[in-house]
Design a protein around this motif. Structure first.
Motif, PDB file in Angstrom:
ATOM      1  N   LEU A 153       0.854  -0.913   0.064  1.00 20.90           N
ATOM      2  CA  LEU A 153       0.341   0.061   0.172  1.00 20.90           C
ATOM      3  C   LEU A 153       0.908   1.544   0.177  1.00 20.90           C
ATOM      4  O   LEU A 153       0.697   2.267  -0.986  1.00 20.90           O
ATOM      5  N   ARG A 154       2.009   1.164   0.902  1.00 23.85           N
ATOM      6  CA  ARG A 154       2.766   2.234   0.546  1.00 23.85           C
ATOM      7  C   ARG A 154       3.718   2.190  -0.443  1.00 23.85           C
ATOM      8  O   ARG A 154       2.975   3.396  -1.259  1.00 23.85           O
ATOM      9  N   ASP A 155       3.566   1.678  -1.542  1.00 17.07           N
ATOM     10  CA  ASP A 155       4.824   1.511  -2.235  1.00 17.07           C
ATOM     11  C   ASP A 155       3.101   1.324  -3.693  1.00 17.07           C
ATOM     12  O   ASP A 155       3.864   1.246  -5.162  1.00 17.07           O
ATOM     13  N   ARG A 156       1.861   1.815  -3.040  1.00 20.85           N
ATOM     14  CA  ARG A 156       0.932   2.090  -4.372  1.00 20.85           C
ATOM     15  C   ARG A 156       0.943   0.809  -5.608  1.00 20.85           C
ATOM     16  O   ARG A 156       1.176   1.110  -6.468  1.00 20.85           O
ATOM     17  N   ASP A 157       1.201  -0.695  -4.672  1.00 24.85           N
ATOM     18  CA  ASP A 157       1.119  -2.002  -5.729  1.00 24.85           C
ATOM     19  C   ASP A 157      -0.203  -1.545  -6.807  1.00 24.85           C
ATOM     20  O   ASP A 157      -1.658  -1.726  -5.707  1.00 24.85           O
ATOM     21  N   LYS A 158      -0.215  -2.088  -8.075  1.00 27.06           N
ATOM     22  CA  LYS A 158      -1.795  -1.836  -8.427  1.00 27.06           C
ATOM     23  C   LYS A 158      -2.505  -2.844  -7.839  1.00 27.06           C
ATOM     24  O   LYS A 158      -3.469  -2.249  -7.798  1.00 27.06           O
ATOM     25  N   SER A 159      -2.348  -3.578  -8.331  1.00 30.43           N
ATOM     26  CA  SER A 159      -3.507  -4.960  -8.118  1.00 30.43           C
ATOM     27  C   SER A 159      -4.016  -4.984  -6.428  1.00 30.43           C
ATOM     28  O   SER A 159      -4.705  -4.709  -6.372  1.00 30.43           O
ATOM     29  N   ALA A 160      -2.769  -4.339  -5.678  1.00 30.80           N
ATOM     30  CA  ALA A 160      -3.423  -4.251  -4.547  1.00 30.80           C
ATOM     31  C   ALA A 160      -4.249  -2.678  -4.411  1.00 30.80           C
ATOM     32  O   ALA A 160      -5.363  -2.728  -3.707  1.00 30.80           O
ATOM     33  N   LEU A 161      -3.737  -1.713  -4.594  1.00 24.68           N
ATOM     34  CA  LEU A 161      -4.812  -1.039  -4.953  1.00 24.68           C
ATOM     35  C   LEU A 161      -6.408  -1.250  -5.447  1.00 24.68           C
ATOM     36  O   LEU A 161      -7.197  -0.415  -5.069  1.00 24.68           O
ATOM     37  N   TYR A 162      -6.005  -1.667  -6.488  1.00 24.95           N
ATOM     38  CA  TYR A 162      -7.865  -2.421  -7.241  1.00 24.95           C
ATOM     39  C   TYR A 162      -8.524  -2.738  -6.125  1.00 24.95           C
ATOM     40  O   TYR A 162      -9.693  -2.840  -6.635  1.00 24.95           O
ATOM     41  N   GLU A 163      -7.801  -4.441  -5.724  1.00 25.57           N
ATOM     42  CA  GLU A 163      -8.832  -5.238  -4.615  1.00 25.57           C
ATOM     43  C   GLU A 163      -8.845  -4.150  -3.926  1.00 25.57           C
ATOM     44  O   GLU A 163      -9.786  -4.445  -3.878  1.00 25.57           O
ATOM     45  N   PHE A 164      -8.222  -3.177  -3.718  1.00 28.30           N
ATOM     46  CA  PHE A 164      -9.082  -2.645  -2.447  1.00 28.30           C
ATOM     47  C   PHE A 164      -9.935  -1.747  -2.192  1.00 28.30           C
ATOM     48  O   PHE A 164     -10.914  -1.319  -2.022  1.00 28.30           O
ATOM     49  N   SER A 165      -9.857  -0.833  -3.421  1.00 30.23           N
ATOM     50  CA  SER A 165     -10.645  -0.077  -4.795  1.00 30.23           C
ATOM     51  C   SER A 165     -12.278  -1.610  -4.756  1.00 30.23           C
ATOM     52  O   SER A 165     -13.350  -0.184  -3.840  1.00 30.23           O
ATOM     53  N   LEU A 166     -12.258  -1.982  -4.833  1.00 30.33           N
ATOM     54  CA  LEU A 166     -13.208  -3.014  -5.089  1.00 30.33           C
ATOM     55  C   LEU A 166     -14.107  -2.865  -3.798  1.00 30.33           C
ATOM     56  O   LEU A 166     -15.303  -3.501  -3.719  1.00 30.33           O
ATOM     57  N   GLN A 167     -13.285  -3.628  -2.850  1.00 32.08           N
ATOM     58  CA  GLN A 167     -14.220  -3.923  -1.995  1.00 32.08           C
ATOM     59  C   GLN A 167     -14.549  -2.618  -0.621  1.00 32.08           C
ATOM     60  O   GLN A 167     -15.406  -2.687  -0.290  1.00 32.08           O
ATOM     61  N   TRP A 216       2.480  11.014  -1.323  1.00 35.41           N
ATOM     62  CA  TRP A 216       1.670   9.591  -0.707  1.00 35.41           C
ATOM     63  C   TRP A 216       1.850   9.089  -2.603  1.00 35.41           C
ATOM     64  O   TRP A 216       2.155   8.509  -3.747  1.00 35.41           O
ATOM     65  N   ALA A 217       0.759   9.947  -4.284  1.00 29.83           N
ATOM     66  CA  ALA A 217       0.398   9.932  -5.678  1.00 29.83           C
ATOM     67  C   ALA A 217       1.639   9.762  -6.205  1.00 29.83           C
ATOM     68  O   ALA A 217       1.959   9.406  -6.689  1.00 29.83           O
ATOM     69  N   VAL A 218       2.354  10.925  -5.773  1.00 28.97           N
ATOM     70  CA  VAL A 218       3.325  10.928  -6.807  1.00 28.97           C
ATOM     71  C   VAL A 218       4.569  11.333  -6.184  1.00 28.97           C
ATOM     72  O   VAL A 218       5.572  12.347  -5.922  1.00 28.97           O
ATOM     73  N   PRO A 219       5.513  10.087  -5.297  1.00 23.64           N
ATOM     74  CA  PRO A 219       6.443  10.822  -4.454  1.00 23.64           C
ATOM     75  C   PRO A 219       7.786  10.871  -5.529  1.00 23.64           C
ATOM     76  O   PRO A 219       9.146  11.458  -4.435  1.00 23.64           O
ATOM     77  N   GLU A 220       7.934  10.577  -6.387  1.00 29.20           N
ATOM     78  CA  GLU A 220       9.130  10.787  -7.399  1.00 29.20           C
ATOM     79  C   GLU A 220       9.710  11.961  -7.499  1.00 29.20           C
ATOM     80  O   GLU A 220      10.340  12.445  -7.869  1.00 29.20           O
ATOM     81  N   LEU A 221       8.297  13.033  -7.064  1.00 26.26           N
ATOM     82  CA  LEU A 221       8.247  13.952  -7.414  1.00 26.26           C
ATOM     83  C   LEU A 221       8.608  15.099  -5.745  1.00 26.26           C
ATOM     84  O   LEU A 221       9.210  15.911  -5.866  1.00 26.26           O
ATOM     85  N   PHE A 222       9.190  14.271  -4.941  1.00 26.19           N
ATOM     86  CA  PHE A 222       9.513  14.266  -3.278  1.00 26.19           C
ATOM     87  C   PHE A 222      11.230  13.584  -3.398  1.00 26.19           C
ATOM     88  O   PHE A 222      11.496  13.651  -3.369  1.00 26.19           O
ATOM     89  N   THR A 223      12.210  14.735  -2.559  1.00 27.03           N
ATOM     90  CA  THR A 223      12.894  14.210  -1.887  1.00 27.03           C
ATOM     91  C   THR A 223      12.711  12.977  -0.837  1.00 27.03           C
ATOM     92  O   THR A 223      13.118  13.292   0.471  1.00 27.03           O
ATOM     93  N   LEU A 224      12.350  12.025  -1.232  1.00 32.24           N
ATOM     94  CA  LEU A 224      12.202  10.777  -0.730  1.00 32.24           C
ATOM     95  C   LEU A 224      13.013   9.502  -0.660  1.00 32.24           C
ATOM     96  O   LEU A 224      13.371   9.901  -1.869  1.00 32.24           O
ATOM     97  N   ASP A 225      13.112   8.708   0.231  1.00 35.78           N
ATOM     98  CA  ASP A 225      14.436   6.965  -0.546  1.00 35.78           C
ATOM     99  C   ASP A 225      13.263   6.361  -0.901  1.00 35.78           C
ATOM    100  O   ASP A 225      11.954   6.764  -0.912  1.00 35.78           O
TER     101      ASP A 225
END
Length: 416
Positions: A153-167, A216-225
């Motif tokens: 969920l932290r890393d926005r796995d597509k399958s995990a988010l899709y399943e969560f959205s359905l539930q 969370w949506a676009v972590p690549e735009l920020f200075t995160l590891d």
């Protein structure tokens, strides 16, 4: 460069956040305040950021740069809708009440109202989908920050988010409906104010909260590891007010990424703000010229350094996209010639603070005779005491300076 049209006319305004109204929401008190402004000849109403806050309640560290705070929604206005059944809108939490309201809306609202909701969801999809996912995930993870969620969920796995959205489909729709209600109420208030000659003035922090839907949506735009933890954070260096400076903790921007994407993230951010406001103050404007970069492991701001930011490229892009920039630059703090040049290049008014004016000598830039035409003058900002509280806290010498200065100003005015 030509200034935005809203600055063609000299105006007077009042800073009062929605939470300072008796009801603290977008109901009848807000409309009465507009009536008061109109009757007083005041043409600007400034508020603080409207986003949903963390538990500390600060509107400058919001869970979203786009969403509205559900606590500002007037529930009585919703209960008064033709499709609503007030007796069934029960519960202590706003989200529970909104769940009842959404079911009634789905069953009884007109076709036009249903279409308006669908259009709202489509037009705001660029932030709304991520926001409702973020809020629902955060709720189910006991309000923990997104970087402490399970990895998928932290890393926005597509399958995990899709399943969560359905539930959680209905819960997500309720959260979208909640935002629809907020924007509808704000739009009605804005139209009411504009019809009476009152402009709404917003406030946009330069940085966004680490624990937010935006990061969370676009972590690549920020200075995160790779685990979502910041590598560098924002703040200001040591100064007269603090020997260790201020460590705000917001992750900084990876400006090269923003430039590579032609500043789309900033275009979207300003788009949502211009839907809400007629003009906008940018908090900590100097950070667009250079910002104080602090290594995340440092507990204070002492070991930071100034890092250049692409302010000219950003504002050139925004100007080309929007046509004009109805922005006010909060140019307080350590302001260099480069910061002033950036502000003037894009014809953005700066700020004067009267509470900073007295107690020094005649060269103080905040004294009224030093004020520039391209500026907005405040008695104080959201960080300051009330004017009465400020005055009563002054030492005798500063009070005498204030009295003497104002007496000369009044004498000069009477002589005109």
């Amino acid at each position: 460069m030509k200034k935005a049209h809203i600055f063609d006319q000299r105006r007077t305004g009042i800073l009062l956040h929605i939470t300072s109204l008796p009801s603290g929401n977008l109901g009848s008190d807000a409309y009465r305040f507009v009536d008061f402004l109109q009757a007083s000849g005041v043409t600007v109403w400034q508020v603080l950021p409207l986003g949903p806050t963390h538990s500390d309640g600060s509107p400058y560290q919001c869970l979203s740069a786009h969403a509205g705070n559900n606590k500002l929604i007037c529930l009585d206005s919703i209960r008064g809708k033709a499709w609503a059944n007030p007796a069934e809108m029960t519960g202590k939490k706003i989200i529970t009440i909104m769940a009842h309201a959404f079911r009634q809306f789905s069953q009884s609202a007109s076709a036009d109202e249903q279409q308006a909701f669908q259009q709202f969801c489509q037009h705001n999809q660029y932030w709304l989908d991520d926001y409702v996912l973020f809020r629902e995930l955060r709720h189910l993870n006991h309000a923990t920050a997104w970087y402490d969620w399970p990895d998928e969920l932290r890393d926005r796995d597509k399958s995990a988010l899709y399943e969560f959205s359905l539930q959680r489909r209905e819960a997500l729709m309720v959260r979208k409906f909640e935002q629809f209600m907020f924007y509808e109420q704000w739009s009605s208030l804005k139209q009411y104010a504009n019809d009476r000659g009152v402009k709404l003035f917003g406030d946009m922090p330069i940085f966004v909260a680490h624990d937010s839907a935006d990061v969370w949506a676009v972590p690549e735009l920020f200075t995160l590891d790779e685990t979502g933890q910041p590598e560098t954070v924002a703040g200001v260096p040591p100064d007269y007010f603090s020997e260790t400076g201020q460590r705000w903790g917001n992750p900084l921007y990876r400006w090269q990424k923003h430039e590579d994407e032609k500043f789309q993230w900033w275009q979207q951010r300003l788009t949502s703000q211009l839907l809400l406001f007629d003009l906008i103050r940018i908090d900590h404007f100097r950070g667009f010229e250079a910002c104080w970069e602090i290594p995340a492991h440092c507990l204070t701001a002492v070991d930071g350094e100034w890092k250049k930011a692409p302010g000219e490229a950003l504002f050139s892009n925004l100007l080309a996209h929007f046509g004009e920039l109805p922005l006010v630059a909060e140019d307080l703090g350590i302001i260099t010639e480069e910061v002033t040049a950036l502000r003037e290049q894009f014809a953005l008014p700066g700020m004067n603070i009267l509470q900073f004016a007295f107690g020094g000598d005649a060269t103080n830039p905040y004294l009224p005779h030093q004020h520039r035409p391209d500026s907005v003058t405040y008695t104080g900002t959201h960080d300051n005491d009330t004017t009465l509280g400020w005055y009563e806290s002054l030492d005798q010498a500063t009070q005498l300076h204030l009295h003497s200065y104002l007496a000369r100003v009044l004498k000069r005015c009477h002589g005109c």
